[in-house]
Scaffold this motif. Structure first.
Motif, short mmCIF file in Angstrom:
data_model
loop_
_atom_site.label_atom_id
_atom_site.label_comp_id
_atom_site.label_asym_id
_atom_site.label_seq_id
_atom_site.Cartn_x
_atom_site.Cartn_y
_atom_site.Cartn_z
N MET A 1 36.51 18.15 -51.60
CA MET A 1 36.25 19.88 -52.19
C MET A 1 36.78 21.12 -51.45
O MET A 1 36.86 22.16 -51.76
N TRP A 2 36.37 20.73 -49.93
CA TRP A 2 37.68 21.99 -48.95
C TRP A 2 39.11 21.66 -49.39
O TRP A 2 39.54 22.68 -49.02
N LEU A 3 39.66 20.32 -49.08
CA LEU A 3 41.21 20.42 -49.61
C LEU A 3 41.14 21.21 -51.43
O LEU A 3 42.18 21.40 -52.14
N LEU A 4 40.65 20.97 -52.39
CA LEU A 4 40.43 21.19 -53.53
C LEU A 4 40.72 23.08 -53.68
O LEU A 4 41.09 24.17 -54.46
N TYR A 5 40.23 23.35 -52.01
CA TYR A 5 40.08 25.35 -52.24
C TYR A 5 40.96 25.41 -51.51
O TYR A 5 42.17 26.56 -51.80
N PHE A 6 41.92 25.09 -50.64
CA PHE A 6 42.78 25.56 -49.31
C PHE A 6 44.28 25.07 -50.20
O PHE A 6 44.80 25.33 -49.87
N LEU A 7 44.51 23.82 -50.70
CA LEU A 7 45.59 23.41 -50.91
C LEU A 7 46.09 24.48 -52.23
O LEU A 7 47.13 24.88 -51.70
N PRO A 8 45.22 24.96 -53.21
CA PRO A 8 46.36 25.83 -53.82
C PRO A 8 46.05 27.42 -52.66
O PRO A 8 47.12 27.91 -53.70
N SER A 9 45.03 27.67 -51.94
CA SER A 9 45.46 28.46 -51.44
C SER A 9 46.62 28.65 -50.55
O SER A 9 47.53 29.66 -50.75
N LEU A 10 47.42 27.55 -50.41
CA LEU A 10 48.45 28.03 -49.24
C LEU A 10 49.26 28.20 -50.27
O LEU A 10 50.48 28.57 -49.96
N VAL A 11 49.56 27.63 -50.99
CA VAL A 11 51.22 27.65 -52.30
C VAL A 11 51.08 28.98 -52.43
O VAL A 11 51.87 29.93 -52.09
N LEU A 12 49.70 29.53 -52.91
CA LEU A 12 49.77 31.20 -53.52
C LEU A 12 49.97 32.04 -51.89
O LEU A 12 50.92 33.05 -52.31
N GLN A 13 49.62 32.43 -50.60
CA GLN A 13 49.57 32.60 -49.79
C GLN A 13 50.97 32.18 -49.07
O GLN A 13 51.48 33.60 -48.81
N LEU A 14 52.19 31.76 -49.48
CA LEU A 14 53.09 31.00 -49.90
C LEU A 14 54.41 32.91 -50.18
O LEU A 14 55.09 33.58 -49.66
#
Length: 402
Positions: free
Chosen positions: A50-63
């Motif tokens: 659940m948390w990985l599905l939150y963080f991984l898209p977030s990291l891509v867009l954060q860049l």
């Protein structure tokens, strides 16, 4: 002349109240999602997913998002982000209402919220230095952090009691309402106009400028590294706290709520104290607090009492407030306004990358080696890093310009 109080600054009050309401709604939502996933699966691996599905898209867009935060209105990015989050939380609410909740409903919400977060967080951190004076930043950060943590203290208790007595559905409805109200509060920010000459730059040029500035500022880089270790530990606890309380300590959902409230109430108290601390060495103050925060994980590894666990969490929150508020304020004071969004996005990327690793460790090894050994590992890791920071002469630059 006496400087005007922050409490007379309408833009600061709007930012303050919007953040407080947002954190309250977010804490309610996170509490609900964690319980729903654990009820549906009974697995720390599922919580980690659940948390990985939150963080991984977030990291891509954060860049990629940093330059746009400095081009677009930070105020409107924050407002729209809150309203989008409110709409997304309707998905599990409707699924519960029709009696057909499935784990994929929660996973979809986590993905979308993960894409919204890179818009809101750096815009939020970047807008504060533009609406308050530089010498009021530490006090402003303390006000925001302390009351946000109080809301995070109230949310787990209220959510735990509500879910225990009534159920998740009402709590999710409250989440939607709170996020809408948060966006409305942020509308009252009087945002300074951006410089048109900066807006015309190409994305790649903007990104390169922010990237170069970030890595030339040694203190910003290393404070981000220290904070990354903390976020790694937070990532582990995201998927292990619920099993720790309900499994290791045989607690209830209400007791889980009280435990979750321990850290934010300690943080709130620490945030109130931080602006009043007068220290000879900023490095020892910050990293000493980080060392104490790490040691609280070691205590939890051997603890057998829920009451003592709550007190330990409060001590950890108190210590981390001292470290985090100094950390954020130092960065805000050193970054020019035209680079705020770009630099904070890169800083947040560095910090946030470490959290999914923590989630992977917590989800993968929680079932394999047990939760207590993981807490011991986190505590030793953070404490040793903080101790080296205090001991090694290399890190004396943290006291520069004090």
């Amino acid at each position: 002349m006496k400087q005007p109080s922050l409490l007379t600054n309408r833009s600061f009050l709007a930012t303050w109240s919007g953040n407080v309401i947002s954190e309250l709604g977010g804490a309610f939502g996170t509490f609900c999602h964690s319980i729903l996933v654990f009820q549906l699966t009974g697995s720390t691996f599922a919580l980690g997913s659940m948390w990985l599905l939150y963080f991984l898209p977030s990291l891509v867009l954060q860049l990629f998002i940093g330059p746009f935060i400095d081009r677009w209105s930070r105020k409107w990015m924050m407002v729209i982000s809150q309203w989008l989050r409110a709409c997304v939380f309707v998905v599990p609410l409707l699924a519960l209402t029709v009696g057909n909740i499935d784990i994929w409903h929660i996973y979809v919400v986590q993905i979308i919220i993960g894409l919204i977060s890179p818009l809101y967080v750096p815009a939020n951190q970047a807008i504060l230095p533009t609406i308050v004076k530089s010498n009021q930043l530490k006090q402003a950060n303390a006000y925001v952090d302390s009351t946000v943590r109080i809301m995070m203290f109230l949310a787990p208790i209220a959510a735990g009691v509500t879910i225990e007595g009534i159920g998740v559905q009402i709590t999710l409805a409250m989440v939607c309402i709170l996020l809408v109200v948060s966006g409305c509060a942020l509308l009252f920010i009087d945002e300074p106009r951006l410089d048109d000459t900066e807006i015309r730059k190409a994305w790649l040029e903007d990104f390169r400028e922010g990237f170069t500035f970030f890595f030339k500022q040694k203190i910003i880089v290393w404070l981000g590294v220290f904070l990354a270790f903390v976020q790694f530990g937070v990532g582990v606890t995201l998927v292990t706290t619920l099993p720790y309380i309900t499994g290791e300590l045989s607690g209830t959902y209400a007791q889980y709520g009280f435990f979750m409230a321990g850290f934010p109430i300690g943080y709130a108290l620490g945030a109130i104290i931080t602006p009043k601390i007068k220290s000879v060495s900023r490095r020892r103050t910050m990293l000493g607090a980080l060392f104490v925060g790490g040691m609280t994980f070691n205590v939890l590894a051997f603890n057998q009492s829920i009451s003592f666990a709550i007190v330990t969490e409060a001590i950890g929150g108190f210590a981390m407030a001292i470290f985090s508020i100094h950390n954020l304020t130092l960065c805000q004071q050193r970054i020019p306004n035209r680079l705020m969004g770009k630099v904070f996005s890169i800083r947040l990327l560095l910090i946030r990358v470490s959290m999914p690793f923590g989630v992977l460790v917590g989800g993968g090894f929680g079932d394999l080696v047990g939760i207590r050994p993981l807490y011991l590992f986190i505590g030793l890791l953070i404490s040793i890093v903080a101790f080296l920071g205090m001991l090694l002469p290399f890190f004396s630059f943290i006291n520069d310009d004090e």
